[in-house]
Motif scaffolding. Structure first.
Motif, short mmCIF file in Angstrom:
data_model
loop_
_atom_site.label_atom_id
_atom_site.label_comp_id
_atom_site.label_asym_id
_atom_site.label_seq_id
_atom_site.Cartn_x
_atom_site.Cartn_y
_atom_site.Cartn_z
N PHE A 328 43.36 26.07 33.69
CA PHE A 328 44.05 27.09 32.90
C PHE A 328 44.04 28.42 33.65
CE2 PHE A 328 43.86 30.65 29.95
CZ PHE A 328 44.88 30.39 29.05
N ASN A 329 42.87 28.84 34.11
CA ASN A 329 42.75 30.12 34.82
C ASN A 329 43.45 30.09 36.17
OD1 ASN A 329 41.39 31.44 32.81
ND2 ASN A 329 39.35 31.08 33.66
N LYS A 330 43.39 28.96 36.84
CA LYS A 330 44.05 28.84 38.15
C LYS A 330 45.56 29.06 38.01
CE LYS A 330 44.77 25.61 41.99
NZ LYS A 330 44.48 24.23 42.50
N GLU A 331 46.16 28.43 37.00
CA GLU A 331 47.60 28.57 36.80
C GLU A 331 47.96 29.96 36.28
OE1 GLU A 331 49.48 25.31 34.76
OE2 GLU A 331 47.99 23.87 35.53
N ALA A 332 47.13 30.50 35.36
CA ALA A 332 47.40 31.83 34.82
C ALA A 332 47.29 32.91 35.89
CB ALA A 332 46.44 32.13 33.67
N SER A 333 46.34 32.75 36.83
CA SER A 333 46.07 33.78 37.84
C SER A 333 47.26 33.99 38.78
CB SER A 333 44.82 33.42 38.65
OG SER A 333 45.03 32.22 39.39
N ASN A 337 49.61 39.67 38.77
CA ASN A 337 50.29 40.92 39.12
C ASN A 337 51.79 40.86 38.84
OD1 ASN A 337 47.89 42.23 40.16
ND2 ASN A 337 48.03 40.80 41.89
N LYS A 338 52.17 39.97 37.93
CA LYS A 338 53.58 39.81 37.60
C LYS A 338 53.81 40.08 36.12
CE LYS A 338 54.22 36.18 41.10
NZ LYS A 338 54.61 34.75 41.31
N GLU A 339 54.94 40.70 35.83
CA GLU A 339 55.32 40.92 34.44
C GLU A 339 55.87 39.61 33.86
OE1 GLU A 339 54.79 43.66 32.64
OE2 GLU A 339 53.77 44.46 34.41
N THR A 340 55.80 39.50 32.56
CA THR A 340 56.33 38.31 31.91
C THR A 340 57.13 38.71 30.68
OG1 THR A 340 55.79 36.24 30.80
CG2 THR A 340 54.17 38.01 30.62
N GLU A 341 58.17 37.97 30.39
CA GLU A 341 58.99 38.22 29.21
C GLU A 341 58.44 37.53 27.97
OE1 GLU A 341 62.96 36.95 30.09
OE2 GLU A 341 62.93 37.82 32.11
N ILE A 342 57.46 36.67 28.17
CA ILE A 342 56.96 35.84 27.07
C ILE A 342 56.11 36.68 26.12
CG2 ILE A 342 55.50 33.86 26.50
CD1 ILE A 342 56.24 32.73 29.28
N GLY A 375 51.70 28.36 33.48
CA GLY A 375 50.77 29.42 33.87
C GLY A 375 51.22 30.78 33.36
N GLU A 376 52.55 30.98 33.29
CA GLU A 376 53.07 32.24 32.76
C GLU A 376 52.78 32.35 31.26
OE1 GLU A 376 57.25 34.80 32.66
OE2 GLU A 376 57.22 32.80 33.57
N VAL A 377 52.88 31.24 30.56
CA VAL A 377 52.54 31.23 29.14
C VAL A 377 51.05 31.54 28.96
CG1 VAL A 377 52.46 29.85 27.03
CG2 VAL A 377 54.37 29.58 28.64
N PHE A 378 50.22 30.96 29.84
CA PHE A 378 48.77 31.19 29.75
C PHE A 378 48.46 32.68 29.94
CE2 PHE A 378 48.01 26.66 31.59
CZ PHE A 378 48.47 26.11 30.41
N MET A 379 49.08 33.30 30.94
CA MET A 379 48.82 34.72 31.19
C MET A 379 49.32 35.57 30.02
SD MET A 379 47.50 37.17 32.79
CE MET A 379 46.89 36.42 34.31
N ALA A 380 50.45 35.19 29.44
CA ALA A 380 50.97 35.93 28.28
C ALA A 380 49.97 35.87 27.12
CB ALA A 380 52.32 35.37 27.87
N MET A 419 38.45 38.58 31.32
CA MET A 419 37.78 39.88 31.28
C MET A 419 38.45 40.88 32.23
SD MET A 419 35.67 39.34 28.94
CE MET A 419 34.83 40.92 29.00
N LYS A 420 38.86 40.41 33.39
CA LYS A 420 39.53 41.30 34.35
C LYS A 420 40.84 41.84 33.79
CE LYS A 420 41.16 41.44 39.15
NZ LYS A 420 41.24 40.70 40.43
N GLU A 421 41.62 40.97 33.18
CA GLU A 421 42.89 41.40 32.62
C GLU A 421 42.67 42.29 31.39
OE1 GLU A 421 47.17 41.42 32.75
OE2 GLU A 421 45.51 41.16 34.15
N LYS A 422 41.64 42.00 30.63
CA LYS A 422 41.33 42.82 29.46
C LYS A 422 40.97 44.24 29.89
CE LYS A 422 38.94 42.64 25.09
NZ LYS A 422 38.28 41.73 24.15
N ALA A 423 40.15 44.37 30.92
CA ALA A 423 39.76 45.70 31.41
C ALA A 423 40.98 46.49 31.85
CB ALA A 423 38.77 45.56 32.55
N ARG A 424 41.93 45.80 32.50
CA ARG A 424 43.16 46.49 32.94
C ARG A 424 43.97 46.98 31.75
NH1 ARG A 424 48.43 45.77 33.46
NH2 ARG A 424 48.39 43.71 32.47
N ILE A 425 44.03 46.18 30.71
CA ILE A 425 44.87 46.51 29.56
C ILE A 425 44.26 47.62 28.70
CG2 ILE A 425 45.76 45.61 27.36
CD1 ILE A 425 46.17 42.92 28.87
N ILE A 426 42.94 47.54 28.44
CA ILE A 426 42.34 48.52 27.53
C ILE A 426 42.11 49.87 28.19
CG2 ILE A 426 41.24 46.68 26.17
CD1 ILE A 426 38.56 47.51 27.38
N LYS A 427 42.12 49.89 29.55
CA LYS A 427 41.94 51.14 30.29
C LYS A 427 40.68 51.89 29.83
CE LYS A 427 46.77 52.01 31.57
NZ LYS A 427 47.29 50.69 31.17
#
Length: 472
Positions: A328-333, A337-342, A375-380, A419-427
């Protein structure tokens, strides 16, 4: 070897852990909890819980642990009946069971949502203890009438071990009947119920001794010394106590598991219930007297990831393993650094929870382009969780006037990508606390307070190393 013992009864696991007075885990034992499902009803088995706890305590004694104290934490809302005579099978509905919906709906025809909140600090939900007891009153009245008292899970286990029945304030604030500012039962709420406040036991602070281990269990364990037993409290709040208590007012706790509960600790006297109601924030009593926590929770945090894996990997949630999370994490990663429309949309109504795992029909995934990969769905999905967390953190900061650092605990903190993506989002500065088994440790420390091993709540946590690692 002397030890403080913490017990935590969770939805998924039952844990019994021996700690040193410095909070170091010495021996960790765990058993799967059992949920009995029949005709869409979900029940815990009280005897199963007790027998497994007693078995694990015995295992500690066999391993030469001298138990100085026991403290007990558990999930909230579920209540077990106790009777004059022993009953071989004692079951009671799991916190998320939906059979109480009609009871709740009937109750809120008699009282408005805002009026209820200004008494209890809670929003209308079917999971509160008063609605569970109400269901038994209406549907199994003979069973209801035989009960002497109804006890939260930690109180039920304390009763089984000692014969004493009390309820601590953290659990009181999850019953749906407590006047939270006065810290006493609400006459208004009980006037709207078909039973009176005598169904519950007397109040006690977390970390107060309720009694000693019964003689027959001392004989079973083969020991000749007394073991004092105390109630810790609601699991999230015991974890909060072990990690964040007395660290000042600039800490927001993020307890991340199947569900997610984000909290700020405040003085009870400073709470403005009218402001909280408008902000859609809840209130509960902390394990520390005169403290409260302001919070908002969502019941699909780790549960969302579990369901995405189940859906896209075509396997039941119970069969998901470590390799599935890694994939799951491998595909989401790949979309880090890409935007998603999902986009994700989950109806934020706690009464739609039908089991400990969020059912797939509660998840709406929209705007999926034909070219999308899973993987894009996972990251969304990961980003959706980050945005939900940020929304709550911002509301807590506005209300308390602090610019907080966020300290996370719980099983989901092991997901590095999340956790890495959460830290980026919550600033915000996001830290993962390195306290092991925070909930059970909190219960053990509170047991130490009740036994007089520590003079007070502050001393109990004073020697604990709460190292935290910043998420980069």
């Amino acid at each position: 070897m002397k030890a403080l013992v913490g017990i935590d009864i969770g939805t998924t696991n039952i844990k019994v852990i021996a700690f040193s007075v410095e909070g170091k885990p010495l021996i960790t034992l765990s058993r799967k909890n059992v949920i009995c499902e029949e005709n869409g009803y979900f029940d815990f088995d009280g005897n199963y819980i007790f027998k497994n706890v007693l078995s694990m305590i015995n295992e500690l004694v066999i391993k030469d642990i001298k138990i100085e104290s026991i403290g007990i934490s558990s999930l909230a809302e579920t209540v077990f009946p106790i009777f004059k005579t022993d009953i071989s099978t004692i079951k009671s509905m799991v916190w998320y069971d939906r059979r109480t919906n009609k009871i709740k709906e009937s109750f809120f025809k008699k009282i408005g949502e805002e009026d209820f909140f200004k008494i209890t600090g809670l929003k209308p939900q079917a999971l509160y203890s008063i609605f569970k007891i109400g269901w038994y009153y209406e549907n199994e009245n003979e069973f209801f009438s035989k009960a002497i008292k109804w006890l939260p899970v930690n109180s039920y286990l304390g009763y089984q071990l000692t014969g004493a029945h009390y309820i601590d304030y953290t659990m009181l604030s999850r019953t749906g009947a407590l006047d939270i500012k006065k810290k006493e039962w609400s006459d208004k709420i009980f006037s709207l119920l078909p039973f009176n406040k005598e169904v519950f036991p007397d109040f006690i602070n977390s970390g107060e001794k309720i009694g000693f281990l019964k003689k027959r269990y001392k004989n079973f364990l083969g020991i000749d010394y007394d073991i004092p037993v105390s109630l810790g409290g609601h699991d999230h709040i015991c974890g909060n106590y072990a990690v964040a208590a007395f660290q000042g007012n600039n800490v927001i706790m993020d307890s991340m598991g199947t569900a997610e509960n984000i909290q700020a600790i405040v003085n009870l006297e400073n709470i403005d219930l009218e402001k909280l109601f408008k902000k859609d924030l809840f209130v509960g009593l902390h394990v520390i007297p005169d403290k409260a926590y302001i919070y908002r929770a969502f019941h699909y945090s780790g549960g969302l990831i579990n369901n995405l894996i189940s859906l896209f990997f075509n396997k039941p949630i119970k069969d998901i393993g470590k390799k599935d999370f890694e994939q799951f994490n491998k595909e989401a990663s790949r979309y880090l650094n890409k935007e998603t429309e999902i986009n994700f949309f989950i109806e934020d109504n706690k009464d739609n929870i039908t089991s400990k795992d969020l059912f797939l029909h509660d998840i709406n995934i929209i705007d999926i382009p034909l070219r999308a990969r899973r993987g894009e769905v996972f990251m969304a999905g990961i980003r959706y969780l980050g945005k939900k967390g940020k929304e709550i953190i911002c509301d807590l900061e506005k209300l308390t006037g602090i610019k907080a650092e966020v300290v996370a605990i719980g099983g989901s903190t092991r997901n590095e990508l999340l956790m890495k993506e959460k830290a980026r989002i919550i600033k915000r500065n996001l830290y993962i606390n390195q306290v092991e088994e925070a909930v059970t440790l909190g219960a053990a420390l509170l047991g130490g307070v009740g036994a007089g091993i520590f003079k007070d709540y502050r001393e109990a946590v004073g020697n604990i190393s709460r190292e935290k690692v910043k998420v980069l």
